[in-house]
Design a protein around this motif. Sequence first.
Motif, PDB file in Angstrom:
ATOM      1  N   ILE A 135       0.839  -1.215   0.000  1.00 53.81           N
ATOM      2  CA  ILE A 135       0.000   0.000   0.000  1.00 53.81           C
ATOM      3  C   ILE A 135       0.864   1.252   0.000  1.00 53.81           C
ATOM      4  CG2 ILE A 135      -2.073  -1.028   0.983  1.00 53.81           C
ATOM      5  CD1 ILE A 135      -1.133   0.310   3.673  1.00 53.81           C
ATOM      6  N   THR A 176       3.450   3.793  -2.417  1.00 55.76           N
ATOM      7  CA  THR A 176       3.254   4.304  -3.777  1.00 55.76           C
ATOM      8  C   THR A 176       4.060   3.517  -4.808  1.00 55.76           C
ATOM      9  OG1 THR A 176       4.892   5.963  -3.209  1.00 55.76           O
ATOM     10  CG2 THR A 176       2.608   6.649  -3.146  1.00 55.76           C
ATOM     11  N   ARG A 195     -12.591   3.183 -12.314  1.00 56.60           N
ATOM     12  CA  ARG A 195     -11.239   3.463 -12.836  1.00 56.60           C
ATOM     13  C   ARG A 195     -11.106   3.026 -14.280  1.00 56.60           C
ATOM     14  NH1 ARG A 195      -6.809   0.829  -8.980  1.00 56.60           N
ATOM     15  NH2 ARG A 195      -5.315   1.949 -10.242  1.00 56.60           N
ATOM     16  N   GLN A 203     -10.929  15.080  -8.897  1.00 53.68           N
ATOM     17  CA  GLN A 203     -10.241  16.361  -8.801  1.00 53.68           C
ATOM     18  C   GLN A 203      -8.780  16.192  -9.192  1.00 53.68           C
ATOM     19  OE1 GLN A 203     -10.849  18.226  -5.089  1.00 53.68           O
ATOM     20  NE2 GLN A 203     -13.064  18.230  -5.289  1.00 53.68           N
ATOM     21  N   ALA A 251      -7.164   2.534   4.067  1.00 51.49           N
ATOM     22  CA  ALA A 251      -5.721   2.396   3.819  1.00 51.49           C
ATOM     23  C   ALA A 251      -5.430   1.759   2.463  1.00 51.49           C
ATOM     24  CB  ALA A 251      -5.097   1.554   4.924  1.00 51.49           C
ATOM     25  N   THR A 252      -6.475   1.464   1.690  1.00 49.16           N
ATOM     26  CA  THR A 252      -6.406   0.860   0.350  1.00 49.16           C
ATOM     27  C   THR A 252      -5.921  -0.598   0.338  1.00 49.16           C
ATOM     28  OG1 THR A 252      -4.174   1.524  -0.331  1.00 49.16           O
ATOM     29  CG2 THR A 252      -5.915   3.122  -0.730  1.00 49.16           C
ATOM     30  N   ILE A 304     -11.027  13.535  -3.590  1.00 51.80           N
ATOM     31  CA  ILE A 304     -10.422  12.562  -4.520  1.00 51.80           C
ATOM     32  C   ILE A 304     -10.882  11.165  -4.130  1.00 51.80           C
ATOM     33  CG2 ILE A 304      -8.270  11.582  -5.393  1.00 51.80           C
ATOM     34  CD1 ILE A 304      -6.977  14.284  -4.752  1.00 51.80           C
ATOM     35  N   ARG A 311     -11.335   4.947  -4.641  1.00 50.41           N
ATOM     36  CA  ARG A 311     -11.528   3.820  -5.567  1.00 50.41           C
ATOM     37  C   ARG A 311     -10.890   4.120  -6.916  1.00 50.41           C
ATOM     38  NH1 ARG A 311     -17.551   1.365  -5.311  1.00 50.41           N
ATOM     39  NH2 ARG A 311     -16.530  -0.386  -6.298  1.00 50.41           N
ATOM     40  N   GLU A 312     -10.984   5.389  -7.309  1.00 52.99           N
ATOM     41  CA  GLU A 312     -10.468   5.740  -8.631  1.00 52.99           C
ATOM     42  C   GLU A 312      -8.970   6.008  -8.609  1.00 52.99           C
ATOM     43  OE1 GLU A 312     -12.529   8.637 -10.999  1.00 52.99           O
ATOM     44  OE2 GLU A 312     -14.316   8.317  -9.785  1.00 52.99           O
ATOM     45  N   HIS A 313      -8.487   6.582  -7.532  1.00 51.73           N
ATOM     46  CA  HIS A 313      -7.076   6.964  -7.471  1.00 51.73           C
ATOM     47  C   HIS A 313      -6.433   6.420  -6.197  1.00 51.73           C
ATOM     48  CE1 HIS A 313      -7.734   9.696 -10.814  1.00 51.73           C
ATOM     49  NE2 HIS A 313      -8.785  10.160 -10.168  1.00 51.73           N
ATOM     50  N   PRO A 314      -6.389   5.094  -6.035  1.00 56.02           N
ATOM     51  CA  PRO A 314      -5.801   4.569  -4.787  1.00 56.02           C
ATOM     52  C   PRO A 314      -4.345   4.980  -4.622  1.00 56.02           C
ATOM     53  CG  PRO A 314      -6.177   2.808  -6.375  1.00 56.02           C
ATOM     54  CD  PRO A 314      -6.829   4.012  -6.923  1.00 56.02           C
ATOM     55  N   GLU A 315      -3.657   5.118  -5.753  1.00 53.06           N
ATOM     56  CA  GLU A 315      -2.227   5.467  -5.661  1.00 53.06           C
ATOM     57  C   GLU A 315      -2.030   6.875  -5.112  1.00 53.06           C
ATOM     58  OE1 GLU A 315      -3.821   6.660  -9.494  1.00 53.06           O
ATOM     59  OE2 GLU A 315      -3.872   4.761  -8.463  1.00 53.06           O
ATOM     60  N   LEU A 316      -2.997   7.768  -5.399  1.00 50.43           N
ATOM     61  CA  LEU A 316      -2.894   9.125  -4.854  1.00 50.43           C
ATOM     62  C   LEU A 316      -3.290   9.129  -3.378  1.00 50.43           C
ATOM     63  CD1 LEU A 316      -4.337  11.206  -7.805  1.00 50.43           C
ATOM     64  CD2 LEU A 316      -1.962  10.854  -7.178  1.00 50.43           C
ATOM     65  N   ARG A 375      -2.772   6.821  -1.357  1.00 55.75           N
ATOM     66  CA  ARG A 375      -1.681   6.227  -0.571  1.00 55.75           C
ATOM     67  C   ARG A 375      -0.665   7.270  -0.136  1.00 55.75           C
ATOM     68  NH1 ARG A 375      -1.193   0.723  -4.147  1.00 55.75           N
ATOM     69  NH2 ARG A 375      -3.070  -0.209  -3.274  1.00 55.75           N
ATOM     70  N   ARG A 376      -0.529   8.311  -0.933  1.00 55.90           N
ATOM     71  CA  ARG A 376       0.383   9.395  -0.533  1.00 55.90           C
ATOM     72  C   ARG A 376      -0.150  10.130   0.689  1.00 55.90           C
ATOM     73  NH1 ARG A 376       4.300  10.544  -4.041  1.00 55.90           N
ATOM     74  NH2 ARG A 376       3.973   9.813  -6.158  1.00 55.90           N
TER      75      ARG A 376
END
Lengths: 513, 311
Positions: free
Chosen positions: A104, A106, A319, A496, B49-50, B64, B67-72, B74-75
Amino acid sequence: MVQRLRNWREWELNPIVVKELRQAVRSWSVTGMLLLFLSVLFCTGLVMILGHALDVHANQRLGANVFQAFIVILTFSSLVFIPLYVGTRLAAERQENNLDLLYITTLTPHRIIRGKFFCGAYMAVLFFSACMPFMAFTNLLRGIDLPTVGFILVCLFLVVCAAVQCAIFIACLPVSKLFKILLGLGGFIVLNMVSGMLNAIFYTLMQSGIVSMSGGVAGVHASSTFWTGFATAAGVILAVVVLLYYMSVALISPPSANRAFALRVYITVVWLLSGILSLYRVSISSNSELILPWAITTFFLLSGALVVVISNNDELSVRVRRRIPSRAFLRILAFLFYNGAAGGLVWVALLLSLTAMVTMVVLDSRPSGWRELAAGAATVLYLFAYALTALLIHRKFFSRRPAKLAGILMVFLAGAWALLPNMVLFFLGRLTTHSFDTLQPGSIFNVWLARGFDSVLLHLNCGAAWLLLMLVLNARWFLRQLNHFQPVEAGAPAAQPPPAPAPPPPLPTVAAE
Amino acid sequence: MKVQVRNLRKEFGKTVAVDGITFSFDSGHVFGFVGPNGAGKTTTMRIIATIEEPTDGDVLLNGISLREHPELARRAVGYVPDSLPAHADITVHEYLDFYARAYGLRGRKRTEAVSAIEEFTNVTGIRDKHLKALSKGMKQRVSLGRALVHDPDVLILDEPAAGLDPRARVELRELLALLAERKKAILISSHILTELTEICNGVVIIEKGRLLETGTIDEVLKKSAPRRTVAIRLLDPAQSSELLKELLLTPLVENARPVGSEVHFEFAGSEPEACDLLGQLVARRFRILEFRQTRADLEDIFMSVTKGGVQ
């Protein structure tokens, strides 16, 4: 790319490689195995040289004999230990209820799998470099030349890398620990067989030496045959390794990601390139049968792919839907390559049909092959019939169960249909070798056992009728999937803009507060 | 950073672990996440926490979609699980360094970030120790350090105090208070409700995957336990019986009873009405030494709203 090249000072090793190697050098299993390996090499070399010292006759092939013993030890230790080490660690990290938190971060799935792979490759380099002095020493004992030593080591290194990727793939599979252990045991047996085969090939190479095998003595023809064979074998191994790499990446990607895309594109590209190469070989050798390895490999690969594609979820994630192109032509292409069972079925059908067409055109001058072609066609029809039946059963009776059940059902149906008639015959006391090769409509395996062209044609008709029925029963589902394959509506809230991906500043020190 | 959990649903086969829960919390808030065992707390936290993907619903981080941007996401999210994964053969420093690398920190920035985190979580003295040699409390500190190494805006802590000794708990509480001051949005689950009351300014109560209550502690207390217990201590205990009679005639007062040298009663009125009552009693010449009101705490609310059901 140019920017990345300019910033070469900021290049850093893959974090997974750094972590794994740090742990490997501290691991008693790696250091213990390395020490054991070197001890065995040392003792073997010592025993063989001392044994020779007692012999009154000079052995001109002592170097080759010692090298052969060394390569057996190296093959076994690197081909079994390194994949086992990498695979076990990854499997432990991927435990369903205790997923390691690195998944989890990046880090992308690609970087994680690459990191694991390179860790295995570095460990192989460690083992190979440790034994290099022993290997080079054999050259001084006569009977083997340095290019042969180098070539054999390079070949073995590539095979070890392939085995590491296989281990990574098994470790990523979403199955229970027990099943992974069973797969690992299966892999262990296969690796031992590969190890035996490799040693046989290496022995042949050592007998004549790589220089003579590649044309130094045997001439230009021998050279081209040798290198063509080597390049083909290397190409096939590379293609399989990359396929396993993409499959591993797909397995560790989140279910909502477009997992199918890279895999389907890769398989299509490999299918296309290998097809072109096969046609080229057919054209230069005038041997139409050279198309068969490509056709048969494609058939088996896509049969496996069929099980996977029907295990895809019907519902596309937001997605994936956001990435569906709005232009009709691109959307049709995307339907074939994006997640989803319906598109996957069409993709497999398309590739198989094109393969069958090309094969039929190439084999047109060989009427004796019609029986095989008919049997092949019947098998494909059965495969699709099983796939659609499994999808129908899943949808009607197990719709709340995971989509992968459809794939399991397909395999189960094929197996049950092949076994049940014979089990009934067994309990009736009428099971004979003859009953295996008499007509059993619906059994995919019976197609190739049934005697006579008529039986094959009956299978063909049965497969066609069954498939037709399933196509009718699944038509509404297919059309629904096709209609739903649309980009997210314009009115839907758009994501966004993402925050800047710049690394975050460190927290200020507060311990003293 | 605003965290909005919207109609979150997660099914495992036929089991509905999380059943359409909705709540939100913001930067600087420490939200307690409470519920009986098997209520769906860990599943919800794992979704934020994804680690898990929701069956339905979504989590929005500043709008944001996770579901659509899990990678974002995570930051922006740091996750502290209930136990540190058992990494053998790796030191505390290497472990934190690995996660700093994994979150894309490079060169000097990474070195500085790891050093700062080691100092913040007070693990500098044990940075060269192997993880498996650490005590539970130290492991929890390392786990917190790992979650903070990329300076996330949202911190998700799953039972961070479980198994800690009293000293380690106090230290953890202090760390969380500091993080809240630094405008982190914190969601923390714990079964030790008294502790949560001390550090949280909001609460989410779930049971059987369903949301029972959410809001700031005050809001939830008002909603779930509108009555307060008032204790009166008189200078002259002889006035107690007279006071009891007076209270029995007063509207909004129930269950007046003597408790030791005090008189306790349930008061259903608001704070100004409590003030009026005090004034009224003083006017009637009761010599009041102490007028104390106690509200139900998180534990009382938890016991009253949950039924102890598990899935």
